[in-house]
Design a protein around this motif. Structure first.
Motif, PDB file in Angstrom:
ATOM      1  N   ILE A  50      13.117   3.941  60.240  1.00 51.99           N
ATOM      2  CA  ILE A  50      12.186   4.159  59.081  1.00 51.99           C
ATOM      3  C   ILE A  50      11.213   5.114  59.625  1.00 51.99           C
ATOM      4  CG2 ILE A  50      10.769   3.011  57.571  1.00 51.99           C
ATOM      5  CD1 ILE A  50      12.065   0.402  58.782  1.00 51.99           C
ATOM      6  N   ILE A  51      11.167   6.045  58.684  1.00 51.56           N
ATOM      7  CA  ILE A  51      10.023   7.257  58.760  1.00 51.56           C
ATOM      8  C   ILE A  51       9.079   7.043  57.758  1.00 51.56           C
ATOM      9  CG2 ILE A  51      11.968   8.563  59.557  1.00 51.56           C
ATOM     10  CD1 ILE A  51      11.702  10.309  56.864  1.00 51.56           C
ATOM     11  N   PRO A  52       7.867   7.737  58.046  1.00 51.80           N
ATOM     12  CA  PRO A  52       6.678   7.403  57.001  1.00 51.80           C
ATOM     13  C   PRO A  52       6.992   8.159  55.599  1.00 51.80           C
ATOM     14  CG  PRO A  52       5.913   8.422  59.441  1.00 51.80           C
ATOM     15  CD  PRO A  52       7.408   8.376  59.111  1.00 51.80           C
ATOM     16  N   ASP A  53       6.589   7.674  54.739  1.00 56.07           N
ATOM     17  CA  ASP A  53       6.370   8.317  53.392  1.00 56.07           C
ATOM     18  C   ASP A  53       5.372   9.393  53.231  1.00 56.07           C
ATOM     19  OD1 ASP A  53       6.292   9.211  50.712  1.00 56.07           O
ATOM     20  OD2 ASP A  53       6.575   7.186  49.797  1.00 56.07           O
ATOM     21  N   TYR A  54       5.871  10.717  53.431  1.00 58.25           N
ATOM     22  CA  TYR A  54       4.717  11.653  53.393  1.00 58.25           C
ATOM     23  C   TYR A  54       5.182  12.596  52.252  1.00 58.25           C
ATOM     24  CZ  TYR A  54       9.076  14.081  55.715  1.00 58.25           C
ATOM     25  OH  TYR A  54      10.113  14.593  55.825  1.00 58.25           O
ATOM     26  N   ASP A  55       5.598  11.969  51.215  1.00 61.73           N
ATOM     27  CA  ASP A  55       5.760  12.709  49.951  1.00 61.73           C
ATOM     28  C   ASP A  55       4.357  13.233  49.468  1.00 61.73           C
ATOM     29  OD1 ASP A  55       7.543  13.414  47.858  1.00 61.73           O
ATOM     30  OD2 ASP A  55       6.102  12.279  46.559  1.00 61.73           O
ATOM     31  N   TYR A  56       3.120  12.494  49.764  1.00 57.11           N
ATOM     32  CA  TYR A  56       1.851  13.326  49.661  1.00 57.11           C
ATOM     33  C   TYR A  56       1.741  14.799  49.930  1.00 57.11           C
ATOM     34  CZ  TYR A  56      -3.227  13.773  49.633  1.00 57.11           C
ATOM     35  OH  TYR A  56      -4.439  14.478  49.583  1.00 57.11           O
ATOM     36  N   LEU A  57       2.562  15.081  51.080  1.00 58.98           N
ATOM     37  CA  LEU A  57       2.177  16.252  51.757  1.00 58.98           C
ATOM     38  C   LEU A  57       3.275  17.683  51.371  1.00 58.98           C
ATOM     39  CD1 LEU A  57       1.525  15.165  55.360  1.00 58.98           C
ATOM     40  CD2 LEU A  57      -0.090  15.797  53.839  1.00 58.98           C
ATOM     41  N   ARG A  58       4.282  17.170  50.615  1.00 61.45           N
ATOM     42  CA  ARG A  58       5.415  17.888  50.456  1.00 61.45           C
ATOM     43  C   ARG A  58       5.128  19.175  49.648  1.00 61.45           C
ATOM     44  NH1 ARG A  58      10.446  15.817  51.614  1.00 61.45           N
ATOM     45  NH2 ARG A  58      10.353  13.599  51.969  1.00 61.45           N
ATOM     46  N   ASP A  59       4.241  19.029  48.489  1.00 59.61           N
ATOM     47  CA  ASP A  59       3.785  20.138  47.445  1.00 59.61           C
ATOM     48  C   ASP A  59       2.585  20.802  48.245  1.00 59.61           C
ATOM     49  OD1 ASP A  59       2.075  18.123  47.021  1.00 59.61           O
ATOM     50  OD2 ASP A  59       2.004  18.345  45.055  1.00 59.61           O
ATOM     51  N   LYS A  60       1.971  20.330  49.458  1.00 62.86           N
ATOM     52  CA  LYS A  60       1.059  20.914  50.053  1.00 62.86           C
ATOM     53  C   LYS A  60       1.383  21.515  51.549  1.00 62.86           C
ATOM     54  CE  LYS A  60      -2.063  17.289  48.025  1.00 62.86           C
ATOM     55  NZ  LYS A  60      -0.997  16.399  47.415  1.00 62.86           N
ATOM     56  N   VAL A 419      -6.447   5.921  51.037  1.00 62.40           N
ATOM     57  CA  VAL A 419      -7.268   7.410  51.446  1.00 62.40           C
ATOM     58  C   VAL A 419      -8.634   6.851  51.614  1.00 62.40           C
ATOM     59  CG1 VAL A 419      -7.985   9.591  50.933  1.00 62.40           C
ATOM     60  CG2 VAL A 419      -5.986   8.760  50.132  1.00 62.40           C
ATOM     61  N   VAL A 420      -9.296   7.520  52.631  1.00 61.13           N
ATOM     62  CA  VAL A 420     -10.722   7.005  53.073  1.00 61.13           C
ATOM     63  C   VAL A 420     -11.326   8.453  53.067  1.00 61.13           C
ATOM     64  CG1 VAL A 420     -12.217   6.412  54.965  1.00 61.13           C
ATOM     65  CG2 VAL A 420     -10.077   5.165  54.582  1.00 61.13           C
ATOM     66  N   GLU A 421     -12.408   8.692  52.622  1.00 64.19           N
ATOM     67  CA  GLU A 421     -13.131   9.610  52.609  1.00 64.19           C
ATOM     68  C   GLU A 421     -14.596   9.726  53.326  1.00 64.19           C
ATOM     69  OE1 GLU A 421     -11.606  11.215  48.221  1.00 64.19           O
ATOM     70  OE2 GLU A 421     -13.730  10.405  48.500  1.00 64.19           O
ATOM     71  N   LEU A 422     -14.676  10.820  53.979  1.00 71.78           N
ATOM     72  CA  LEU A 422     -16.230  10.726  54.611  1.00 71.78           C
ATOM     73  C   LEU A 422     -17.009  12.093  54.100  1.00 71.78           C
ATOM     74  CD1 LEU A 422     -17.976   9.914  57.271  1.00 71.78           C
ATOM     75  CD2 LEU A 422     -16.753  11.778  58.458  1.00 71.78           C
ATOM     76  N   VAL A 423     -17.982  11.510  53.331  1.00 73.73           N
ATOM     77  CA  VAL A 423     -18.560  12.655  52.268  1.00 73.73           C
ATOM     78  C   VAL A 423     -20.352  12.715  52.803  1.00 73.73           C
ATOM     79  CG1 VAL A 423     -19.053  13.070  50.001  1.00 73.73           C
ATOM     80  CG2 VAL A 423     -17.128  11.896  50.547  1.00 73.73           C
ATOM     81  N   ASP A 424     -20.682  13.762  53.211  1.00 77.22           N
ATOM     82  CA  ASP A 424     -22.117  13.920  53.538  1.00 77.22           C
ATOM     83  C   ASP A 424     -22.433  12.907  54.626  1.00 77.22           C
ATOM     84  OD1 ASP A 424     -21.885  16.226  52.003  1.00 77.22           O
ATOM     85  OD2 ASP A 424     -22.560  15.100  50.006  1.00 77.22           O
ATOM     86  N   GLY A 425     -21.560  12.299  55.450  1.00 71.65           N
ATOM     87  CA  GLY A 425     -22.089  11.216  56.344  1.00 71.65           C
ATOM     88  C   GLY A 425     -21.999  10.020  55.890  1.00 71.65           C
ATOM     89  N   HIS A 426     -21.257   9.652  54.688  1.00 73.54           N
ATOM     90  CA  HIS A 426     -20.885   8.463  54.221  1.00 73.54           C
ATOM     91  C   HIS A 426     -19.711   8.310  54.171  1.00 73.54           C
ATOM     92  CE1 HIS A 426     -25.476   7.609  53.793  1.00 73.54           C
ATOM     93  NE2 HIS A 426     -25.401   9.025  53.454  1.00 73.54           N
ATOM     94  N   GLU A 431      -8.517   7.364  46.458  1.00 73.60           N
ATOM     95  CA  GLU A 431      -7.378   6.587  45.657  1.00 73.60           C
ATOM     96  C   GLU A 431      -6.185   6.182  46.630  1.00 73.60           C
ATOM     97  OE1 GLU A 431      -5.889  11.011  46.470  1.00 73.60           O
ATOM     98  OE2 GLU A 431      -7.815   9.894  46.490  1.00 73.60           O
ATOM     99  N   ARG A 432      -5.491   5.592  45.975  1.00 71.83           N
ATOM    100  CA  ARG A 432      -4.214   5.112  46.717  1.00 71.83           C
ATOM    101  C   ARG A 432      -3.063   6.019  46.573  1.00 71.83           C
ATOM    102  NH1 ARG A 432      -3.797   0.621  49.765  1.00 71.83           N
ATOM    103  NH2 ARG A 432      -1.578   0.887  49.861  1.00 71.83           N
ATOM    104  N   ILE A 433      -2.188   6.232  47.566  1.00 69.25           N
ATOM    105  CA  ILE A 433      -1.067   7.079  47.400  1.00 69.25           C
ATOM    106  C   ILE A 433       0.073   6.493  47.810  1.00 69.25           C
ATOM    107  CG2 ILE A 433      -2.404   9.281  47.675  1.00 69.25           C
ATOM    108  CD1 ILE A 433      -1.183   9.633  50.382  1.00 69.25           C
TER     109      ILE A 433
END
Length: 546
Positions: A50-60, A419-426, A431-433
């Protein structure tokens, strides 16, 4: 004032053991860390891996500035050829890890197309907006590294698989000074391996394996067959050292084991005297007492050498009386039942089997609780995110973090796709992908989905019952008696009773209603079979009108 936002995108390894893959995204730039595979569970019938689902990255893919690999185990490099076929980004790895990647890419005919860069512990590399500092960590393979990733949003420490072994086989302990330096600079977020978060105390040193192997070599009356992962170079060295001490010749068996050993010797990571190493053909002609064979199959995989030896289907050689088989690994979660069956089959075939439950022939390469707490105390991160483990292991790692003073609100436990975001130190959740499984079945990649897996499971549980019939399109009469085939449903004797009943049922349906459809016939057969057997096989009907 512009917002400094770093997105941490877990694509594999969170909520499971295996297929580790993480993406760090800042602005229009993405850095990938690791591209691993996971072995299938018992109910994943026919799946190779089984491999990761990296569909999020395909168009990026044009935004991916680099792929950093922390070490050479399959759960970190196994999917590299899949990822590079869709995301042709530069790959950064230490010498041994690069060597293992090259072996893998060469088998796929992709080596010439890949852009590989060699790095070493202590180096700093600027990859887009990410300044990556490589530092040495102890693991069960040489040349493993952790990462200090400096971004405009803060310093991230990505502590992949590690342990704090003060007496490692290669004499190179984890770089504690670098971890302390990171702490002085201020770590915004620490991500650390959770595999052994439920195991108290400290993980034993690799050094304990040497005496255990000595005991096996001293007592074995015949051949010794040692099974391990093909990427476990440090275990190859320990076996080779034991072979030298006890005057045995060593032969590697299987393409992956032979290729990796050859590469590791060329790079200087595996030191075996030329007179100790022999090809398998020569080893099989020698006296059993003079030989040790090293092969794959420590997880009991049916297609592996150990798996085939346990069933008597290995073509090159078979078990002999007085053979000693050593399984030098811990069971991967979900593989316990398969390994137990393999051990029992080997015992029935006359082998003496040594495994980690009865002798220290393997130690974990992952940190236990006290090492995990020590890491947290050294680094003192503002935020902590457990990685690499099932949800229970991630949660328990979070509990350990609170015990050493990390505030509960500063700990984020997530699974693949969150997804986890680090924004201005917080820190905050994004969202979920998609973050599920992509099954590899032969040349099929991602075409087998959960519906197909459920069908395979039903076929395996209940068997099939196939009815084939042809009718005249004008008169609606049968052109010949229905042909019926059944597999995995009932015994041949029971089939001799059921098939005539089913055939008469079909013929009566056609006789009474010439316009009857396939679904009507299938429903009638299901009812008949359930009434006769109280079982529900998968019923297939093919109806052709000629």
């Amino acid at each position: 004032m512009s917002t400094k936002k770093l997105r941490i995108v877990p694509l594999g390894g969170l909520g499971e053991v295996g297929k580790n893959m993480m993406a760090y995204e800042y602005g229009k730039s993405i850095l990938i860390v690791d591209t691993g595979i996971m072995f299938p569970e018992n109910d994943m019938l026919g799946i190779d891996y089984i491999i990761p689902d990296y569909d999020y990255l395909r168009d990026k893919s044009h935004r991916v500035k680099g792929i950093v690999i922390t070490h050479g185990h399959e759960d970190h490099i196994g999917a590299i050829h899949h990822v590079l076929s869709d995301i042709p980004a530069p790959v950064y790895a230490t010498r041994l890890t690069r060597g293992l990647i090259e072996v893998k890419l060469a088998r796929q005919g992709m080596l010439d197309k890949a852009e590989l860069h060699t790095v070493q512990a202590g180096e700093k590399v600027q990859i887009g907006p990410f300044r990556v500092e490589f530092f040495h960590v102890c693991h069960s393979i040489p040349d493993a590294v952790g990462l200090g990733i400096t971004t405009p949003a803060g310093l991230i420490v990505h502590m992949s698989d590690f342990k704090f072994d003060h007496t490692p086989v290669d004499g190179w302990p984890t770089d504690y000074a670098k971890l302390a330096e990171f702490s002085q600079r201020g770590v915004s977020l620490l991500l650390a391996d959770s595999t052994n978060s439920e195991r108290p105390g400290w993980t034993p040193s690799e050094k304990v394996i040497g005496p255990a192997l000595d005991e096996v070599f001293a007592q074995a009356p015949g051949r010794i067959i040692i099974a391990s992962f093909a990427s476990l170079i440090s275990r190859m060295q320990q076996v080779a050292d034991a072979a030298v001490r006890h005057g045995r010749k060593l032969a590697f068996v299987g393409m992956s084991m032979v290729d990796n050993a050859k590469m590791a010797r060329q790079l200087g990571y595996l030191k075996i005297p030329d007179e100790t190493l022999v090809p398998i053909d020569q080893a099989l002609k020698m006296k059993p007492k003079e030989v040790v064979l090293m092969c794959t199959g420590s997880q009991g995989e049916p297609s592996s050498i150990i798996g085939r030896l346990s069933t008597g289907t290995n073509r090159q050689f078979d078990l002999q009386p007085n053979d000693t088989v050593v399984l030098s690994s811990h069971p991967i979660p979900g593989n316990e039942e398969v390994i137990s069956r393999t051990i029992n089959r080997l015992l029935r075939r006359g082998a003496n089997v040594i495994y980690d439950a009865i002798a220290p022939v393997h130690v974990s390469g992952h940190a236990s609780q006290e090492e995990q707490k020590l890491l947290l105390n050294i680094v003192r991160p503002k935020y902590f995110m457990p990685i690499h483990g099932e949800l229970r292991q991630l949660r328990h790692h979070a509990v350990l973090a609170t015990q050493v003073g990390i505030p509960e609100q500063n700990i984020v436990v997530v699974e693949n796709g969150q997804v986890v975001e680090l924004v201005d130190g917080h820190i905050r959740l994004g969202e979920r992908i998609p973050g599920g499984y992509v099954f590899v079945d032969g040349r099929s990649i991602g075409e087998v989905d959960s519906d197909i897996m459920r069908e395979r499971e039903r076929l395996a549980q209940a068997g099939i019952f196939v009815v084939d019939l042809s009718v005249d399109r004008h008169t609606g009469r049968l052109l010949h008696e229905p042909e019926i085939i059944t597999r995995g449903f009932v015994s041949p004797e029971e089939a001799e009773r059921l098939i005539p009943l089913a055939r008469r049922k079909v013929m009566n349906l056609i006789k009474n209603n010439s316009a009857v459809e396939e679904q009507d016939i299938a429903n009638a057969i299901r009812s008949l079979l359930y009434n006769e057997t109280k079982r529900r096989p998968m019923v297939f009907v093919t109806l052709s009108r000629a």
